[in-house]
Design an enzyme around this catalytic site. Structure first.
Site, PDB file in Angstrom:
ATOM      1  N   LYS A   3      54.778  59.729  46.175  1.00 18.04           N
ATOM      2  CA  LYS A   3      55.946  59.011  46.965  1.00 18.04           C
ATOM      3  C   LYS A   3      57.200  60.334  46.428  1.00 18.04           C
ATOM      4  CE  LYS A   3      58.917  54.926  46.335  1.00 18.04           C
ATOM      5  NZ  LYS A   3      59.212  53.798  45.777  1.00 18.04           N
TER       6      LYS A   3
ATOM      7  N   GLU B 267      58.295  37.103  42.685  1.00 16.82           N
ATOM      8  CA  GLU B 267      59.661  36.529  42.860  1.00 16.82           C
ATOM      9  C   GLU B 267      58.963  35.562  42.086  1.00 16.82           C
ATOM     10  OE1 GLU B 267      59.710  38.462  44.526  1.00 16.82           O
ATOM     11  OE2 GLU B 267      61.112  39.962  44.950  1.00 16.82           O
TER      12      GLU B 267
ATOM     13  N   ARG C  65      63.205  33.155  47.791  1.00 15.21           N
ATOM     14  CA  ARG C  65      61.827  33.508  47.851  1.00 15.21           C
ATOM     15  C   ARG C  65      60.995  32.308  47.347  1.00 15.21           C
ATOM     16  NH1 ARG C  65      57.501  38.152  48.720  1.00 15.21           N
ATOM     17  NH2 ARG C  65      58.772  37.665  51.156  1.00 15.21           N
TER      18      ARG C  65
HETATM   19  C1  LIG Z   1      60.803  40.254  48.298  1.00 18.48           C
HETATM   20  C2  LIG Z   1      61.178  42.061  47.005  1.00 18.48           C
HETATM   21  N1  LIG Z   1      61.399  42.086  46.274  1.00 18.48           N
HETATM   22  C3  LIG Z   1      62.102  43.141  45.849  1.00 18.48           C
HETATM   23  C4  LIG Z   1      62.156  43.922  46.749  1.00 18.48           C
HETATM   24  C5  LIG Z   1      63.093  45.407  46.685  1.00 18.48           C
HETATM   25  N2  LIG Z   1      62.010  46.223  47.102  1.00 18.48           N
HETATM   26  C6  LIG Z   1      62.094  47.187  47.814  1.00 18.48           C
HETATM   27  S1  LIG Z   1      60.846  48.633  47.917  1.00 18.48           S
HETATM   28  C7  LIG Z   1      60.043  48.062  46.417  1.00 18.48           C
HETATM   29  C8  LIG Z   1      59.302  48.784  45.747  1.00 18.48           C
HETATM   30  C9  LIG Z   1      58.184  48.729  47.423  1.00 18.48           C
HETATM   31  O1  LIG Z   1      57.047  49.347  46.397  1.00 18.48           O
HETATM   32  P1  LIG Z   1      55.809  49.532  47.747  1.00 18.48           P
HETATM   33  O2  LIG Z   1      55.721  48.576  48.139  1.00 18.48           O
HETATM   34  O3  LIG Z   1      54.520  50.577  46.981  1.00 18.48           O
HETATM   35  O4  LIG Z   1      56.818  50.413  48.456  1.00 18.48           O
HETATM   36  P2  LIG Z   1      56.853  52.723  48.713  1.00 18.48           P
HETATM   37  O5  LIG Z   1      58.735  52.265  48.061  1.00 18.48           O
HETATM   38  O6  LIG Z   1      56.306  53.146  47.218  1.00 18.48           O
HETATM   39  O7  LIG Z   1      56.850  53.043  49.058  1.00 18.48           O
HETATM   40  C10 LIG Z   1      61.005  47.061  45.951  1.00 18.48           C
HETATM   41  C11 LIG Z   1      60.959  46.070  44.886  1.00 18.48           C
HETATM   42  C12 LIG Z   1      62.203  43.569  48.404  1.00 18.48           C
HETATM   43  N3  LIG Z   1      62.221  44.211  49.125  1.00 18.48           N
HETATM   44  N4  LIG Z   1      62.036  41.934  48.200  1.00 18.48           N
HETATM   45 MG   LIG Z   2      54.617  52.476  46.570  1.00 16.85          MG
END
Ligand SMILES: Cc1ncc(C[n+]2csc(CCOP(=O)(O)OP(=O)(O)O)c2C)c(N)n1
Ligand SMILES: [Mg+2]
Ligand SMILES: CC(=O)[C@@H](O)[C@H](O)COP(=O)(O)O
Length: 590
Positions: free
Chosen positions: A250, A329, A357
């Protein structure tokens, strides 16, 4: 099929001008692709630091996205990016590079996949953990499909419901696991630990995906274009779902993001003048810490958003009293029910848009048992640049339907503190506190109080009672002053608890000729609807006119501009109230 015409040289400039960049990508030499990856990173850093948006996640998927577009033929073969916050490179490779000039601006490029923008965007997502379900459905509908899902998104239960189905499917689906070891807290849960084990053992140890029945390819260095491409080509040969485990970094290639160990510049804000007041989130975090110090039964939960929801100060002071459940959630709310059944007072800190959700858990696990759980909804109302799926505009209308649940909307930092205190002291049932993104307005002193209701000003004449929800109090006061200059007396009151509203508002209503409500949530079924019911049920024969947001999916833009567009700034409120008053005096319909 005739061979694609190869441009003299592939670089970012030629790619930005190219309406079908994927065709050129397929003809390019490895050295050109490596150089292009570097240029794409520079472009992303410049564009995202200017406009704000998701940086670290996009920097990590540059090679992966190039490989996807070389191996698969989008849109014939559907590419779905889970959550969608990492789809910027995909946008660049599908002819939208020039549109980054207006990234996340009103009318400009969305920060998430957008079906109206491009035929290459399959779903309009941003709520995590949905891509595998979309993929299962698309595959069953006969579409070849590739789904990219992050290690963080994989902590969401929906992914496991999808994997349960995909594992026995006879339809081809390529599941690309983009494992950067990051959601927000890489130490959360067993899924992250298992992925780490797969990385450490080079896939030779116990493997959950294989155990479920998936062919598994990996782990693969997600920045080695040749290796990723080979794996994707191999995956494409399968006639059933297959997992390709790519390991990425990342923030890759941008030192400040690589060095930011907290979240690798997951998202950056648009630079701009700092707001005058403290951020709502910061105030919440500080007040919660004080309350937790006083009340040992208070514990907090977050769904992978410790820092964005303001829980970091509490986690630093009392690490054992903050639980990060991952992007889960539904589990957070049901676990909060368990904590409350066990005698604690959980505070679930979540963005308004993500609580939807878990509505079933709010209703059936918390509401039905009348459990003392406090939900703190950040980013309530219009959020702005993140667009339709991020506006927290449905919470009041949805949550009002939960029997016994009370909803508070602080108007400023001071009332945030006092309402939070009331909420965590309430052991009779669930409570909700909602506030928007950004900085809180200066504290507004009440001139009078009737029960829970604060009167913020009395009109010179008892013409209109303006009842505002949360931060619209400051806006309402400005409108009231303008209306007084036009000869219309406006009393402004803030019920603080927007559901159920204290009956004292009905008594105030009875002393005026017209009641107008203002909220930054959907108008139909929201706070104003509830207040109109209250006034009618009290037998007060005064018309109530709710003002709020339309029941539509609102596009991205700045919060201020969206509120303005829907008449929820001071000028808009002034105009609406003047119109309603004039119509009322003429005896017209309200
Ligand atoms: C239901 C939900 N909860 C919280 C979020 C906030 N959120 C956006 S990206 C993220 C982290 C995602 O992690 P990952 O899938 O590993 O992607 P990365 O950013 O590491 O590439 C979060 C918690 C969301 N988009 N949807
Ligand atoms: Mg990730
Ligand atoms: C946390 C995340 O990735 C999204 O939900 C989105 O970026 C929210 O942005 P803000 O946290 O700036 O409101």
């Amino acid at each position: 099929m005739s061979a694609p015409i190869r441009p003299a040289h592939l670089d970012l400039e030629s790619l930005l001008e190219d309406p079908t960049p994927a065709a050129s990508l397929r003809c390019a030499q490895p050295a050109e692709l490596r150089a292009l990856a570097g240029e794409l990173r520079e472009f992303l850093v410049e564009a995202v630091c200017r406009a704000g948006g998701h940086l670290g996640s996009n920097l990590g998927v540059v090679e992966l996205t190039i490989a996807l577009h070389r191996v698969f033929d989008s849109p014939r073969e559907s590419l779905i990016f889970d959550t969608g916050h990492q789809s910027y490179v995909h946008k660049l490779l599908t002819g939208r590079g020039r549109d980054f000039d207006a990234l996340r601006e009103a009318g400009g490029l969305s920060g998430y996949p957008s079906r109206t923008e491009s035929e290459h965007d399959v779903a309009e997502n941003s709520h995590a953990s949905t891509a595998l379900s979309y993929a299962d459905g698309l595959a069953r509908a006969g579409r070849p499909v590739v789904a990219v899902v992050g290690d963080g998104a994989l902590t969401g239960g929906l992914c496991w419901e999808a994997l349960n189905n995909l594992a026995t499917s006879d339809r081809p689906v390529v599941i690309v696991l983009n494992d950067n070891g990051r959601s927000y807290d890489p130490t959360v849960g067993a899924v992250g630990r298992h992925l780490a084990d797969l990385r450490d053992t080079a896939g030779t140890g116990p493997n959950l995906f294989r155990a479920l029945g998936f062919p598994y390819l990996g782990p693969i260095d997600g920045h080695d274009l040749t290796a990723v491409e080979e794996a994707l080509r191999a995956a494409k040969e399968f006639t059933r779902p297959v997992v390709v485990h790519c390991v990425t970094g990342k923030g890759r290639g941008y030192r400040p993001a690589e060095l930011d160990l907290a979240d690798h510049l997951h998202a950056v804000s648009r630079p701009g003048p700092a707001g005058s007041g403290a951020q709502w989130t910061t105030v919440f975090g500080e007040r919660l810490l004080e309350l937790a110090a006083e009340r040992p039964r208070v514990v907090a939960l977050t769904a992978a958003m410790l820092r964005p929801t303001g829980l970091l100060p509490l986690a630093e002071a009392f690490p054992e009293r903050v639980i990060d459940v991952g992007i889960a959630e539904q589990h957070a709310v049901a676990a909060a029910a368990g904590l409350a059944l066990g005698g604690l007072h959980p505070v679930v800190a979540v963005y308004s848009t993500f609580l939807t959700r878990a509505m079933d858990q709010v209703l059936m696990d918390v509401g039905l048992h009348r459990l003392p759980v406090t939900f703190v909804l950040d980013r309530a109302g219009v959020t702005g640049e993140d667009g339709a799926s991020h506006h927290g505009m449905w919470d009041i209308a949805l949550l009002r339907t939960v029997p016994g649940l009370r909803i508070a909307a602080p108007r400023d930092a001071g009332t945030l503190g006092s309402l939070l205190r009331q909420a965590v002291a309430d052991d009779e049932g669930p409570t909700v506190l909602r506030f928007p993104k950004g900085s809180a307005p200066a504290d507004l002193t009440a001139v009078d109080s009737r029960g829970d209701v604060d009167v913020l000003r009395f009109g010179k004449r008892p013409d209109v009672l303006l009842v505002t929800a949360g931060p619209l109090a400051a806006t309402g006061l400005r409108a009231a002053v303008a209306l007084e200059h036009r000869g219309i007396g406006v009393t402004v009151c803030d019920p603080r608890w927007v559901h159920p509203v204290d009956p004292a508002v009905a008594e105030l209503a009875a002393k005026h000729q017209l009641v107008v409500t203002a909220e930054d949530g959907v108008r139909g079924g929201g706070f104003g609807t509830g207040l109109a019911q209250l006034v009618a049920d009290a037998g007060v024969p005064v018309p109530v006119h709710p003002l709020g947001l339309p029941s539509r999916f609102l596009a991205h833009g700045s919060r201020a501009a969206i509120l303005r567009e829907h008449g929820l700034d001071a000028t808009g409120l002034t105009a609406s109230i003047q119109h309603l008053w004039t119509t009322a005096e003429l005896g017209g319909e309200l």
